[in-house]
Write a protein that holds these residues in place. Structure first.
Motif, short mmCIF file in Angstrom:
data_model
loop_
_atom_site.label_atom_id
_atom_site.label_comp_id
_atom_site.label_asym_id
_atom_site.label_seq_id
_atom_site.Cartn_x
_atom_site.Cartn_y
_atom_site.Cartn_z
N GLN A 126 -4.71 9.07 4.25
CA GLN A 126 -5.43 7.98 3.59
C GLN A 126 -4.47 6.86 3.26
OE1 GLN A 126 -8.09 7.49 -0.53
NE2 GLN A 126 -7.82 9.50 0.40
N GLU A 127 -4.94 5.62 3.36
CA GLU A 127 -4.16 4.46 2.95
C GLU A 127 -4.75 3.90 1.66
OE1 GLU A 127 -3.74 0.10 4.74
OE2 GLU A 127 -2.57 1.57 5.93
N HIS A 140 0.83 -1.19 0.00
CA HIS A 140 0.00 0.00 0.00
C HIS A 140 0.87 1.25 0.00
CE1 HIS A 140 0.95 -0.58 4.30
NE2 HIS A 140 0.81 0.75 4.40
N LYS A 188 -1.42 11.05 8.91
CA LYS A 188 -1.93 10.09 7.94
C LYS A 188 -3.27 10.57 7.40
CE LYS A 188 -3.23 5.19 7.46
NZ LYS A 188 -3.30 3.89 8.17
N THR A 226 0.65 5.31 1.68
CA THR A 226 -0.03 6.17 2.63
C THR A 226 0.15 7.61 2.20
OG1 THR A 226 0.49 4.58 4.38
CG2 THR A 226 -0.29 6.75 5.06
#
Length: 1010
Positions: free
Chosen positions: A668-669, A656, A666, A658
């Motif tokens: 959004q992943e 993923h 943070k 980030t």
């Protein structure tokens, strides 16, 4: 300028509905060529189709590795090269692929049959191909490599489309059509407008639907055709259609189609011939690349693709009288870097120097020669000036246009910018080129000084200077991934060590965060097994700071020595080098300060990544179209990443990314999936990943890639630049050629994704060709667009091949919303010479017995220039014989018996003879450098007589001839016995000489289907 009438889809509703809607729109839109990129395979459900992207990437990799392997200088280091197709190489390849795919997405090219070999526009398409080739050569010769990559991508797209859209494969052809780029090669006529070419076909798969004479294998009876597409131009009755469910012309007689774009019968009626068309398209692409390499030389070819090239060293230096210490520090670092690179096997990097003060900027000095650059640095003097502000942004803008992408730019100054109106343009260039800008400022931002201008007056006063006057520098460095360091004259020599830290090869960013408030902060970063030599840079003033390794061991960063790191503290900078052996895992740094801090962790590693945002197209071609400029906040988008630098035997997985805010928060992943174009080939290592961003954050963010290395350690890399989301877009609709002495326009759309409001548009170019720079104000309604254009006038004295960098920036007057577009326009002469030289056999003298050692054969050739440039260069590429060049027809074979060159004559043996009128004779052999014919030919437009003599044991040779425009002719010389064996009527083959794909490349292509 004119107000557009189109609305912009507002992006409301559920994300899944958007994706389904986009796909349904694609089913109602036309498709015209090999599929553009990897996502096209998904949309057309043809997983095993070859795309423009795949064909182009494979060909570039193949010829690049071939060039490296054949390089005598590097010898047996090919295995190392295989692991070092790094970020610079893939950025360059990406530019070619992007230009290729844009032919399917830009409104000015996507529906024009000439760009796609559609609607039997074969002659016009061939002329365009040759123009792309000539433009590529012009750009390479002018060292305008970005422009060259752009025109090369355009050439590849049209060239590849020919084999998918024509009946070339159906005629049984198993070799490429040389006449496309070689006008002197045999041509096959195109079917007349009223000549029927297809029969009716009522199924998705069309077999034997071409008129029989269009599938004839007999050369004298062959006719070319290509399929008509859509409603323009109108398809005559009985002509072939492109075909497939996206082509509206397929319902008109003759029904059906002939395209071989994919393996899906729904999209390609001749899907069963897709592999044959893709193989020929790959072979044609390989041939162009090999011809380009032979034309410009291996070193220039590798530079074109940023292969094995040291990072650029770019200095922007204030030369006012107060800058003596800074100039001295820059010299010191330049000298140290040049010394450290002396033993490197990399190609020399680019060196750029831009001096500035007020009002002068430049001239820019650019060279590939480190010694010349050092000499220029030695001549740099600090003289005059002294009052703030200075023309710093103008100098940075000049450095950006002259330096390659991914450059590190270092600015030495003690003054704020006077030309602050250029900030948006400089920001645009920085983001487009993905270059980093670092400022080394030798002045306290709170300093007050006495204006030198005012000191000349009777009343003298002290002027306080705003502490915010350096804010544009901080904003630019933060956005680009650089640093802004406030230091002193006494520390500048030590602080400038940051230049060497950042310009070493294979530097990656592991952490980049900023803390705006004087509070306690805590950040983590991960060390994986591929990272070496980690350095941490901290700007600001630390009150307390502790570094902790993955095992829990700690060290205060206010101490010079400790168990984890060596710390150097200068005014404005902490330089922290982690000690070996590095402990893999998560490290932590905590800090307290009374002001802003910036943390940047860099290391040595080949593993890095490139990325871009993209949207599914819904106009003419299924695929992912790259978003130019900044992405639109609040809307969904695809995020496409290419992981570079993995070793062939290195196992790593990436799960993923980030999206991180400036302070590391943070947002959004985004989960990642491997695209269908990712390769596990042993020749190179790149992994392409794609993720779905539900909603692009509204605040600026970094992209952090997370994965796992072969030992199970987490692997993290951070983008160098900060993404700047916005609510406005610029889409350039056309990028015309610039002709000296003529004017042209560039059309573009402004798309407003926010409420109705006023915008300012500013245009700029680095050559001064624009009629008006702006700013121009205009109103755009909510979710609407505005069409506009800028006018350029090109002086008659403009040099052919140079690139004009056009920068368009738009900014909302009621908010911080802004965006940009950067377009590269090439100057191309009106009478562009696109004709290569010619060569033909005048006489053959050979009788080779079965015992070849004791006999020779001779071929006499006539070489001339078919264009208007004149002959330039000659090279014997293959063959074990001797090539003799004379002004007059050569003497007979018995008089050619001369002594071989002595060992001392390492290059070209020059032998002057006298026979009546004096003329010069030269002898060249394989391995000699290219021969400059201007030294031997008084009039380069006159024919040149050549004689090649070789032992009968060596029956073939290859001669390369260039004209002054860079056009190349590849002459294949063979003995008469060889000619008879091959049953060929001509002895000379051109620059399109067919090279069959090797077993290795075939394996590469086949592996993607299995």
């Amino acid at each position: 300028m004119s107000q557009g009438r189109r609305g912009i889809w507002n992006g409301r509703g559920k994300q899944m509905h958007r994706l389904i809607l986009a796909y349904l729109l694609l089913l109602a839109s036309p498709c015209m060529s090999f599929l553009p990129n990897f996502w096209s395979r998904v949309l057309t459900l043809s997983w095993d189709s070859y795309t423009h992207q795949y064909i182009t990437e494979q060909a570039i990799i193949n010829v690049t590795m071939e060039t490296l392997t054949c390089s005598k200088k590097q010898g047996n280091q090919a295995e190392d090269w295989q692991t070092r197709l790094g970020r610079g190489f893939w950025r360059a390849v990406g530019e070619v692929v992007k230009s290729n795919a844009a032919m399917d997405f830009l409104s000015s090219t996507r529906s024009d049959p000439v760009y796609h070999f559609d609607s039997e526009r074969v002659d016009s398409a061939m002329l365009m191909l040759r123009q792309f080739w000539a433009q590529t050569l012009l750009s390479v010769q002018a060292k305008e490599y970005q422009s060259a990559r752009h025109s090369l991508g355009q050439l590849f797209h049209s060239l590849q489309d020919f084999y998918s859209h024509s009946n070339w494969v159906e005629m049984g052809q198993r070799s490429i059509y040389l006449h496309l780029l070689q006008p002197e090669k045999p041509a096959i006529p195109v079917a007349e407008e009223h000549t029927p070419t297809c029969l009716e076909c009522f199924s998705t798969t069309c077999r034997n639907n071409l008129v029989p004479k269009l599938t004839s294998t007999q050369q004298n009876f062959q006719l070319l055709t290509t399929g008509y597409f859509g409603t323009f131009p109108q398809k005559p009755n009985g002509k072939c259609s492109h075909g497939g469910i996206l082509d509206s012309s397929r319902h008109m007689g003759a029904k059906g189609g002939i395209n071989k774009d994919s393996t899906s019968p729904l999209f390609s009626p001749h899907h069963y011939l897709h592999v044959e068309a893709a193989t020929l398209a790959t072979e044609a692409t390989l041939t162009v690349l090999r011809d380009l390499r032979d034309t410009v030389g291996p070193k220039t070819f590798l530079r074109l693709f940023s292969m094995r090239q040291a990072p650029a060293l770019v200095f922007v230096i204030d030369t006012t009288g107060s800058m003596f210490e800074e100039i001295t520090a820059a010299r010191l670092r330049a000298h140290s870097i040049i010394q450290s690179r002396a033993a490197s096997t990399e190609q020399p990097g680019t060196y750029v120097l831009v001096p500035f003060h007020d009002p002068a900027v430049g001239p820019v000095y650019e060279t590939d020669d480190p010694n010349q650059f050092m000499q220029h640095m030695e001549n740099l003097m600090a003289l005059g000036g002294g009052d703030e502000p200075e023309m710093c942004l103008s100098a940075i803008q000049l450095a950006l246009t002259q330096s390659p992408p991914l450059s590190e730019i270092f600015v030495f100054t003690d003054a704020s910018p006077k030309d602050f109106h250029l900030f948006d343009a400089v920001k645009a260039l920085t983001l487009e080129k993905q270059s980093k800008v670092t400022f080394l400022l030798t002045k306290d931002p709170n300093y007050t000084t006495e204006s030198r201008k005012r000191r000349r007056r009777k009343k003298r006063s002290r002027e306080p200077l705003s502490p915010d006057r350096f804010s544009l520098y901080s904003a630019l460095s933060s956005m680009s991934g650089g640093l802004t360091i406030f230091t002193t004259n006494s520390d500048i020599h030590k602080v400038s060590a940051i230049v060497e830290d950042n310009t070493a090869s294979d530097k990656v960013t592991i952490l980049h965060v900023e803390s705006a408030q004087g509070l306690m902060t805590s950040h983590t970063f991960r060390v994986d097994s591929s990272v070496k030599n980690i350095t941490l840079h901290v700007t600001g003033i630390l009150i307390e700071s502790v570094l902790t390794d993955p095992l829990g061991q700690s060290q205060s960063l206010l101490s010079d020595q400790g168990p984890l790191a060596e710390v150097e503290h200068f005014e404005g900078l902490y330089r922290i080098c982690l000690l070996h052996p590095l402990q893999p895992g998560q490290w932590k740094i905590t800090a307290t300060s009374d002001g802003p801090l910036t943390f940047k962790v860099i290391g040595d590693s080949t593993v890095d990544f490139l990325y871009y945002f993209a949207a599914v197209t819904n106009d003419t071609h299924p695929g992912l179209a790259r978003m130019e400029g900044s992405p639109i906040a609040g809307l969904s988008a695809f995020l496409v990443l290419a992981v570079t630098g993995l070793a062939p035997d290195e196992e790593a997985s990436f799960s993923h990314v980030t999206l991180l805010g400036p302070e590391g928060e943070k947002f959004q992943e985004v989960r990642l999936k491997a695209s269908s174009s990712s390769s596990s080939s042993s020749l190179y290592s790149v992994e392409e990943l794609v993720g779905w961003v539900d909603s692009v954050p509204r605040a600026p963010f970094y992209v952090c890639l997370t994965g796992q290395d072969s030992r199970g350690n987490k692997l993290e890399r951070v983008s160098t630049e900060m993404v700047q989301p916005t609510h406005v877009q610029i889409q350039v609709l056309s990028a015309p050629h610039l002709v000296p002495g003529h004017s042209t326009v560039v059309n573009f759309d402004i798309l407003n994704h926010g409420p109705a409001r006023l915008f300012n548009l500013t245009a700029g170019d680095d050559r001064g060709y624009l009629h008006s720079n702006g700013p121009h104000s205009f109103h755009v309604a909510e979710q609407r667009s505005f069409r506009a254009q800028v006018d350029l006038h090109i002086p008659a004295t403009a040099q052919a091949g140079v690139t004009v960098t056009l920068t368009l920036t738009v900014r909302a007057l009621d908010s911080q919303d802004s965006n940009y577009a950067v377009t590269y326009l090439s100057v191309v002469p009106l009478d562009l010479d696109m004709s290569p030289p010619s060569c033909f056999v005048a006489e053959r003298q050979t009788t080779c017995p079965s015992a070849c050692n004791d006999s020779t054969w001779t071929v006499s050739l006539v070489v001339s220039d078919r264009g208007h440039s004149g002959l330039s260069t000659l090279l014997l590429q293959k063959g074990e014989g001797i090539l003799t060049s004379l002004h007059n027809p050569p003497p007979r074979e018995d008089s050619l018996e001369e002594d071989q060159p002595s060992p001392k004559q390492q290059n070209v043996h020059k032998d002057k003879t006298r026979s009546g009128d004096q003329h010069q004779q030269i002898r060249i052999k394989k391995g000699d450098p290219p021969l400059n014919l201007s030294e031997w030919v008084l009039d380069s437009s006159e024919p040149l007589w050549l004689s090649y003599t070789s032992c009968c044991c060596s029956a073939q040779a290859e001669l390369l001839i260039w004209d002054l425009a860079g056009n190349m002719k590849r002459c294949h010389i063979i003995s008469s016995q060889q000619s008879q064996q091959e049953n060929r009527s001509t002895e000379i083959s051109g620059s399109g000489q067919i090279r069959l794909l090797g077993i290795l490349l075939f394996g590469l292509l086949w592996s993607s289907l299995s």
